[in-house]
Design an enzyme around this catalytic site. Structure first.
Site, PDB file in Angstrom:
ATOM      1  N   LYS A  36      -5.234  -8.713  10.413  1.00 28.81           N
ATOM      2  CA  LYS A  36      -4.921  -7.165   9.792  1.00 28.81           C
ATOM      3  C   LYS A  36      -5.721  -7.519   8.169  1.00 28.81           C
ATOM      4  O   LYS A  36      -5.763  -6.142   8.101  1.00 28.81           O
ATOM      5  CB  LYS A  36      -2.755  -7.737   9.253  1.00 28.81           C
ATOM      6  CG  LYS A  36      -2.631  -7.229   8.418  1.00 28.81           C
ATOM      7  CD  LYS A  36      -1.947  -5.592   8.232  1.00 28.81           C
ATOM      8  CE  LYS A  36      -2.234  -4.725   7.019  1.00 28.81           C
ATOM      9  NZ  LYS A  36      -1.004  -3.780   7.538  1.00 28.81           N
ATOM     10  N   CYS A  72      -1.897  -1.027   0.410  1.00 28.75           N
ATOM     11  CA  CYS A  72      -2.791  -2.113   1.196  1.00 28.75           C
ATOM     12  C   CYS A  72      -3.724  -1.957   0.909  1.00 28.75           C
ATOM     13  O   CYS A  72      -4.643  -3.607   0.345  1.00 28.75           O
ATOM     14  CB  CYS A  72      -2.126  -1.118   2.439  1.00 28.75           C
ATOM     15  SG  CYS A  72      -0.674  -0.730   2.960  1.00 28.75           S
TER      16      CYS A  72
HETATM   17  N1  SAJ Z   1     -10.317   6.167   0.341  1.00 29.26           N
HETATM   18  C1  SAJ Z   1     -11.099   6.764   0.119  1.00 29.26           C
HETATM   19  N2  SAJ Z   1     -12.073   7.579   0.368  1.00 29.26           N
HETATM   20  C2  SAJ Z   1     -12.287   7.753   2.333  1.00 29.26           C
HETATM   21  C3  SAJ Z   1     -10.871   7.133   2.742  1.00 29.26           C
HETATM   22  C4  SAJ Z   1      -9.918   6.444   1.865  1.00 29.26           C
HETATM   23  O1  SAJ Z   1     -11.792   6.735  -1.019  1.00 29.26           O
HETATM   24  O2  SAJ Z   1     -12.965   8.356   2.841  1.00 29.26           O
HETATM   25  C5  SAJ Z   1      -9.363   6.207  -0.228  1.00 29.26           C
HETATM   26  C6  SAJ Z   1      -8.022   7.550  -0.240  1.00 29.26           C
HETATM   27  O3  SAJ Z   1      -7.698   7.980  -1.153  1.00 29.26           O
HETATM   28  C7  SAJ Z   1      -6.482   6.356  -0.916  1.00 29.26           C
HETATM   29  C8  SAJ Z   1      -7.078   4.349  -0.136  1.00 29.26           C
HETATM   30  O4  SAJ Z   1      -8.764   4.773  -0.125  1.00 29.26           O
HETATM   31  O5  SAJ Z   1      -7.005   6.118  -2.167  1.00 29.26           O
HETATM   32  C9  SAJ Z   1      -6.518   4.112   0.963  1.00 29.26           C
HETATM   33  O6  SAJ Z   1      -6.003   5.218   1.362  1.00 29.26           O
HETATM   34  P1  SAJ Z   1      -6.525   5.052   3.956  1.00 29.26           P
HETATM   35  O7  SAJ Z   1      -6.073   6.249   4.466  1.00 29.26           O
HETATM   36  O8  SAJ Z   1      -7.694   4.917   3.544  1.00 29.26           O
HETATM   37  O9  SAJ Z   1      -4.991   4.405   4.073  1.00 29.26           O
HETATM   38  P2  SAJ Z   1      -3.075   3.446   3.105  1.00 29.26           P
HETATM   39  O10 SAJ Z   1      -3.612   3.500   3.157  1.00 29.26           O
HETATM   40  O11 SAJ Z   1      -2.841   5.380   3.386  1.00 29.26           O
HETATM   41  O12 SAJ Z   1      -3.101   3.522   5.314  1.00 29.26           O
HETATM   42  C10 SAJ Z   1      -4.080   1.992   5.596  1.00 29.26           C
HETATM   43  C11 SAJ Z   1      -4.284   1.529   7.130  1.00 29.26           C
HETATM   44  N3  SAJ Z   1      -5.570   0.702   6.906  1.00 29.26           N
HETATM   45  C12 SAJ Z   1      -6.917   1.493   8.265  1.00 29.26           C
HETATM   46  O13 SAJ Z   1      -6.963   2.060   8.291  1.00 29.26           O
HETATM   47  C13 SAJ Z   1      -7.229   0.322   8.406  1.00 29.26           C
HETATM   48  C14 SAJ Z   1      -2.757   2.340   7.900  1.00 29.26           C
HETATM   49  O14 SAJ Z   1      -3.069   1.463   8.664  1.00 29.26           O
HETATM   50  C15 SAJ Z   1      -2.093   0.330   7.873  1.00 29.26           C
HETATM   51  O15 SAJ Z   1      -0.713   0.225   8.225  1.00 29.26           O
HETATM   52  C16 SAJ Z   1      -2.402   0.958   5.999  1.00 29.26           C
HETATM   53  O16 SAJ Z   1      -3.304   0.698   4.945  1.00 29.26           O
HETATM   54  C17 SAJ Z   1      -1.243  -1.187   5.575  1.00 29.26           C
HETATM   55  O17 SAJ Z   1      -0.120  -1.461   5.571  1.00 29.26           O
HETATM   56  O18 SAJ Z   1      -1.811  -1.516   5.663  1.00 29.26           O
END
Ligand code: SAJ
Length: 417
Positions: free
Chosen positions: A206, A260
């Site tokens: 995870k 996360c």
């Molecule tokens: N972000 C960027 N650039 C990108 C992608 C995301 O700056 O290209 C930023 C987003 O704006 C945000 C942050 O990253 O601030 C996180 O967003 P996210 O969409 O990547 O992820 P979360 O936090 O909503 O959910 C993640 C997911 N993990 C993965 O994709 C590996 C989800 O599947 C998990 O269940 C969740 O964390 C968790 O609960 O751990």
């Protein structure tokens, strides 16, 4: 193996309550446990204390059928699922106190043949630690031992009720039998693959998934800073490079938020401080991005002040941690607005966030912050800072033309030319 017909879910938050509801939907008798009286009351009345699509229907159905109830005390059950927060303390050390409290709460109920599952995202060794807390309370259970397992959730907020069913699931057991027992419990609702391993590997899997994403976002964020220095458009650069069949660079932004991805990699760094070098650097790069954005605004504000002789008005568009949601937890956009309000005392900051009705408590009562509609904010501003690429902001790029624009997400790139 004792048949599992009753489950106690400890922690009725974003993960515990959906898990409790989906088990009950599939005929398991579930008792939810939470420290909050408000949460317990809400669940017993068939209501949900936070927003998650479809969850309210599942909870009210389960309560109506008599399959879901809640209280602040842990009752006896055949299986326990611990889904409590695992934040970090100062110095980025994991805080396991909620897990320890849950273990102490359930220990007096054990006969010895139950299954205890930890779902909370945890550092390597946390499931074994949870078992040790149980044995400290009930030394007579140490031999032959209680079955414990770690089954991390990987659902995306906003799609939890769907992904609980469709995602593959990793299940790590203290013994192969413990893993198999946990597998058969999750099989009651999970249609994805269920992959069995040991507790530590499951914990690490995870953390590694979220660290993988953090490292890749850090790469994009570092590129954006390098490109700014070199006068190259980072969005165009990434688009071009991603045409390579084996390159897939993510998008830069104002930093990484949510509860996360900005947290979990620190658990690996804490567990292996001298070897987790790339993972630590990624965290540092992503954490440094908000201040870099503020420095960009500062430079623009200096220019505007030189030209007009007065402090500029800054429109800050978006407070959420990612697009098209109302979740402000660990949001870099919110932190940036908060810091700007402190650092730019003479400037008015015009904040727009279409997904919430009012400013969050942290920003309320600040003299130099005004909460208003996004198009009005753009119209009144000298500097427009785009922090979240909400769909609602897509068309505002044209209105910002002629002003100083700092687009941290590249949403208006095509419109700005
Ligand atoms: N972000 C960027 N650039 C990108 C992608 C995301 O700056 O290209 C930023 C987003 O704006 C945000 C942050 O990253 O601030 C996180 O967003 P996210 O969409 O990547 O992820 P979360 O936090 O909503 O959910 C993640 C997911 N993990 C993965 O994709 C590996 C989800 O599947 C998990 O269940 C969740 O964390 C968790 O609960 O751990």
């Amino acid at each position: 193996m004792t048949e599992i017909s009753t489950v106690a879910v400890i922690g009725l938050g974003y993960i515990g309550l959906p898990t409790a509801a989906i088990l009950a939907e599939n005929g398991v008798r579930v008792h939810g446990v939470d420290v909050s009286d408000r949460t317990v009351e809400a669940v017993n009345a068939g209501r949900v204390p936070f927003v998650e699509p479809d969850l309210a229907d599942f909870v009210s159905r389960a309560v109506d059928k008599g399959l879901l109830s809640a209280s602040t005390q842990t009752p006896p059950a055949d299986a326990y699922i611990v889904a409590v927060p695992t934040p970090f303390k100062d110095g980025h050390q994991p805080d396991l106190s909620y897990i320890e409290a849950a273990a102490r709460g359930l220990a007096p109920q054990l006969r010895g043949d139950e299954l205890v599952i930890l779902e909370s995202t945890s550092p390597p060794g946390a499931t074994e630690h949870m078992a040790e807390v149980i044995y400290a309370e009930r030394p007579e259970l140490r031999e032959p031992g209680v079955d414990v397992a770690h089954c991390p959730e990987r659902v995306l907020p906003g799609r939890v009720m769907v992904e609980l069913v469709t995602n593959d699931r990793i299940v790590g057991g203290s013994t192969p039998e413990a893993a198999q027992r946990a597998e058969s419990l999750y099989r009651t609702f999970c249609k994805g693959e269920i992959l069995l391993t040991d507790c530590r590997t499951a914990e690490m899997a995870k953390l590694v998934e979220n660290s993988f994403r953090d490292v890749n976002i850090a790469f994009a964020n570092e590129l954006s800073v390098i490109c700014s220095e070199l006068g190259i458009d980072v969005w165009e650069l990434i688009e071009l490079a991603n045409h390579h069949p084996r390159v897939n660079i993510l998008q830069p932004g104002p930093g990484v938020g949510g509860h996360c991805i900005a947290v979990d990699p620190w658990f690996i760094v804490d567990a292996a401080p001298s070897t987790a070098r790339l993972i630590r650097s990624a965290r540092e790069i992503n954490d440094a991005k908000p201040q870099w954005v503020i420095d960009q605004v500062k430079a623009a504000a200096f220019d505007v002040q030189q030209q007009t002789g007065r402090a500029p008005r800054v429109a800050a568009l978006g407070l959420a941690f990612k697009p098209n949601i109302d979740d402000l937890r660990e949001s870099p956009a919110l932190n940036i607005v908060d810091s700007m309000a402190e650092q730019f005392t003479g400037s008015q900051i015009l904040v727009a966030e279409p997904h919430v009705d009012e400013l969050p408590p942290r920003l309320q009562g600040r003299e130099n912050i005004t909460f208003l509609d996004a198009s009005e904010a753009v119209e009144q501003a000298d500097i427009v800072l785009l922090l979240v690429d909400h769909d609602a902001f897509g068309q505002l790029g044209a209105a910002a033309a002629g002003k100083r624009v700092i687009d941290t997400r590249g949403q208006w790139r095509a419109q700005q030319g």
